[in-house]
Design an enzyme around this catalytic site. Structure first.
Site, PDB file in Angstrom:
ATOM      1  N   GLY A   1     -26.391  38.275  11.965  1.00  0.00           N
ATOM      2  CA  GLY A   1     -26.924  39.268  12.906  1.00  0.00           C
ATOM      3  C   GLY A   1     -27.772  40.351  12.262  1.00  0.00           C
TER       4      GLY A   1
ATOM      5  N   GLY B   1     -25.180  42.260  20.223  1.00  0.00           N
ATOM      6  CA  GLY B   1     -25.776  43.335  19.434  1.00  0.00           C
ATOM      7  C   GLY B   1     -26.824  44.171  20.135  1.00  0.00           C
TER       8      GLY B   1
ATOM      9  N   LEU C   1     -27.171  33.233  10.030  1.00  0.00           N
ATOM     10  CA  LEU C   1     -26.023  33.912  10.635  1.00  0.00           C
ATOM     11  C   LEU C   1     -25.981  35.354  10.102  1.00  0.00           C
ATOM     12  CD1 LEU C   1     -23.329  31.098  10.307  1.00  0.00           C
ATOM     13  CD2 LEU C   1     -25.033  31.462  12.101  1.00  0.00           C
TER      14      LEU C   1
ATOM     15  N   GLY D   1     -33.303  56.499   9.825  1.00  0.00           N
ATOM     16  CA  GLY D   1     -34.526  57.185   9.384  1.00  0.00           C
ATOM     17  C   GLY D   1     -34.356  57.762   7.984  1.00  0.00           C
TER      18      GLY D   1
ATOM     19  N   LYS E   1     -29.206  48.456   2.225  1.00  0.00           N
ATOM     20  CA  LYS E   1     -28.417  48.919   1.066  1.00  0.00           C
ATOM     21  C   LYS E   1     -28.929  48.297  -0.227  1.00  0.00           C
ATOM     22  CE  LYS E   1     -27.145  50.925   3.809  1.00  0.00           C
ATOM     23  NZ  LYS E   1     -27.159  50.991   5.264  1.00  0.00           N
TER      24      LYS E   1
ATOM     25  N   GLY F   1     -33.300  55.113  17.874  1.00  0.00           N
ATOM     26  CA  GLY F   1     -32.097  54.587  18.527  1.00  0.00           C
ATOM     27  C   GLY F   1     -32.208  53.090  18.752  1.00  0.00           C
TER      28      GLY F   1
ATOM     29  N   HIS G   1      -7.415  62.167 -12.647  1.00  0.00           N
ATOM     30  CA  HIS G   1      -8.414  63.060 -13.243  1.00  0.00           C
ATOM     31  C   HIS G   1      -9.138  62.330 -14.367  1.00  0.00           C
ATOM     32  CE1 HIS G   1     -10.273  66.673 -14.840  1.00  0.00           C
ATOM     33  NE2 HIS G   1      -9.882  66.302 -16.039  1.00  0.00           N
TER      34      HIS G   1
END
Ligand code: FAD
Length: 473
Positions: A41, A148, A39, A190, A52, A277, A451
Site C-alpha cells: 500500500g 487507504g 503489496l 510537508g 524514511k 491532507g 546512563h
C-alpha cells in the site's frame, strides 16, 4: 482456486496485510485483493518506507557536512549521488515487498491482483486494474475494507509532474533535486519531504494556512520545530492561504497567496508540492451497490467494533479516518479480525496513538497536549527537560530539543509526553507504555534508567512533575 472465503481483505497496505496474516493465524480461510502488482500500500510504496529511506540517506549527508567535523572527522571531498540514493530507496521497498509476498505465501493467504468491488453483501467482483474488465467473482463470509487514502489536491488543480505540481507520491520518485521547492502544508509529510530536499540542496519554502506548523501537536513542539527548521534555512510562511498556482514556463511555477492580514504574495519555484491532507480511497469499491454508509468527507462510517453499516463488512485504516498512520491501521486490522472470530479484544486506546515526525531531530508525541489539558480544564504539572542537560546528547552532539511531560496535578497520572530530540521516535514508546498502564510520574521517577541515555530525560521530567525539582535541571 475455490473462491469462497471466511475473510476477504481489500487492500494490502499495513492495515490489510496485517489483518490477513492475523486471520490466517486464527484459522480463517483468507484472501487479499490488491489493485497493484506491489503489496504494502501507501506505507510501503509511496509513504512511510520510501520517505524514511530518503530521510536517512539525506540525514547522513547532512551530518557528514555539518556535524562530523565537531567529532574530528573531515572529508576531503564530500558528495552524494542522487540516483544511488533513489536506487537504494527502491531496493529497500523491493525487499520489504518481497517480504510481504513471502508472508502471504507462508500464511496460505490467496492473493488476487485486481480491483475488488462489491456486487452483494457476500460477493465481490474482481476486475482487471488496467482494462477494468471483470475477471471473476469472490465470495466471502466476512470482508475487511482497507483501501487507504490518496493525496488531497485543490479542486481547481491536478497533480501533474509535467506541470510541476506534485504530491508526496511524485516527490518520492523525483529524478532531479528541485532548485526551489514550494511546499503547501506544514504538517508531518510537508516537514519530512522538505527536510529531505533541503539537506540535498533545495531551497525550501513551506506555506501553512494556520498560524503555526504541525498545528495539531503541542504548541511548544511547533515553536521549537520552526526554530530548528529556520536554522537550516527552510523558509516558513504561516497564516498564508494559497489562492492560485500558475505554471510560469517549462521550469517554473508560481504560487499566489494571501496572508490573513490581507497582504498578497507571489512565490516562484521549480516544483510545488501539495501536502494538504489525504482523502479516503473508495473509488471502485461499489459501496453504493450495498449501501455502505460514508461521512460527508467520504470516510467509511464504522461502529466501535469497526463494522460498517453491513455487519459482516468491516473497515479499517485511513479509509475510516482518524489518525492516518500505519500503526493505527495495523491495530484496527488486528482488532477487526479478533472481533470476527469472537475473541472480544480490548479496544484500541485512540487517545494514546503516538505521532512521530522523522525530521532531525525527531518529534514524537503521545497523549494530551498542554492546549488540550487546558481546554479539558484539568489541573496539571509540567516537567520540561532540555536535551542539552543529558550526557548522551552531549556525546552525540545533538543537543537541540526537549522532553515535556504533563501530569495530573492531583493524581500525578501522566497525561501527555511531547519530545523533540534525537531518537524521539523510539523514545516515545516509554511514554506510551507508561500511559497505557496509567503510571504516575513518581512511578517513572523511581524506575532505574540507564546512563548515559536520552531516556534519562523521562526520569528528570518525572521528578520535576512529582516534586518540582530534578537532579540535573
Ligand atoms: P494504504 O496503505 O493506503 O493501502 C491501501 C491499499 O488498498 C493500496 O495498496 C491500494 O492500492 C489498495 N486498494 C484500494 N482500493 C482497492 C480496490 N478497490 N481493490 C483492491 N485494492 C485496492 N504513517 C506512519 O505511521 N508512519 C510514517 O512514517 C508515515 N509516513 C508517511 C509518509 C508519506 C509520504 C505518506 C503519504 C504517508 C505516510 N504515513 C505514515 C501514512 C501511512 O502510509 C498510512 O496511514 C497507511 O499506509 C494507511 O494504511 P492502510 O492499510 O489504511 O491503506
Amino acid at each position: 482456486m475455490n473462491n469462497l472465503y471466511d475473510l476477504v481483505v481489500i487492500g494490502s497496505g499495513p492495515g490489510g496485510y496485517v489483518s490477513a496474516i492475523r486471520a490466517s493465524q486464527l484459522g480463517l480461510r483468507t484472501a487479499i485483493i490488491e489493485k497493484y502488482q506491489e503489496l504494502g500500500g501507501t506505507c510501503l510504496n509511496v509513504g512511510c518506507i520510501p520517505s524514511k529511506s530518503l530521510l536517512d540517506s539525506s540525514k547522513y549527508f547532512f551530518l557528514a557536512k555539518n556535524n562530523y567535523h565537531s567529532h574530528g572527522i573531515f572529508f576531503e571531498k564530500l558528495f552524494f549521488d542522487f540516483k544511488k540514493i533513489m536506487d537504494r530507496k527502491n531496493e529497500v521497498v523491493r525487499n520489504i515487498n518481497n517480504g510481504i509476498k513471502y508472508l502471504m505465501k507462508k500464511n496460505k493467504i490467496d492473493l488476487y491482483q485486481g480491483i475488488g468491488s462489491f456486487k452483494t453483501e457476500n460477493i465481490l467482483d474482481l476486475t482487471d486494474s488496467e482494462s477494468l474488465q471483470k475477471k471473476e467473482e469472490i465470495q466471502f463470509k466476512y470482508c475487511i475494507i482497507s483501501t487507504g487514502s490518496k493525496p488531497l489536491c485543490f479542486p481547481y488543480l491536478n497533480f501533474d509532474i509535467k506541470n510541476r505540481i506534485i504530491s508526496s507520491t511524485e516527490a518520492v520518485h523525483l529524478k532531479e533535486i528541485p532548485k526551489k521547492l514550494i511546499i503547501i502544508g506544514g504538517g508531518i509529510i510537508g516537514l519530512e519531504l522538505g527536510s529531505i530536499f533541503n539537506r540535498l540542496g533545495s531551497k525550501i519554502i513551506i506555506i501553512e494556512t494556520m498560524d503555526k506548523i504541525i498545528s495539531n501537536m503541542d504548541d511548544s513542539l511547533s515553536k521549537e520545530m520552526q526554530k530548528i527548521l529556520e536554522k537550516s534555512s527552510i523558509q516558513i510562511e504561516t497564516s498564508l492561504s494559497v489562492t492560485n498556482i500558475l505554471k510560469e514556463n517549462h521550469e517554473e511555477i508560481s504560487v499566489v497567496a494571501k496572508y490573513h492580514d490581507g497582504k498578497k504574495i507571489k512565490l516562484t519555484g521549480n516544483y510545488c508540492l501539495l501536502s494538504i491532507g489525504r482523502i479516503p480511497y473508495t473509488k471502485y469499491l461499489g459501496l453504493e451497490n450495498i449501501r455502505i454508509e460514508t461521512s460527508k468527507k467520504g470516510f467509511i462510517l464504522v461502529n466501535d467494533d469497526l463494522q460498517t453499516s453491513i455487519d459482516n463488512i468491516y473497515a479499517i485504516g485511513d479509509v475510516v479516518g482518524g489518525k492516518m498512520l500505519a500503526h493505527k491501521a495495523e491495530e484496527e486490522g488486528l482488532y477487526a479480525v479478533e472481533h470476527i472470530v469472537g475473541q472480544k479484544p480490548s479496544k484500541l486506546n485512540y487517545d494514546l496513538i503516538p505521532s512521530v515526525i522523522y525530521t532531525y531531530p525527531e518529534v514524537a508525541s503521545v497523549g494530551q497536549s498542554e492546549n488540550e489539558v487546558q481546554k479539558n480544564k484539568i489541573a496539571y504539572n509540567i516537567g520540561i527537560v532540555p536535551m542539552k542537560i543529558l550526557g548522551r546528547a552531549r556525546t552525540s552532539g545533538c543537543t537541540d530539543g526537549f522532553l515535556k511531560m504533563i501530569s495530573h496535578k492531583n493524581t500525578d497520572e501522566i497525561l501527555g509526553v511531547h519530545i523533540i530530540g534525537d531518537h524521539a521516535a523510539d523514545m516515545i514508546m516509554e511514554a506510551s507504555v507508561a500511559m497505557e498502564f496509567r503510571s504516575s510520574s513518581e512511578d517513572i521517577y523511581r524506575i532505574c534508567h540507564p546512563h548515559p541515555t536520552l531516556s534519562e530525560a523521562f526520569k528528570e521530567a518525572a521528578q520535576l512533575n512529582f516534586e518540582n525539582r530534578s537532579i540535573h535541571t
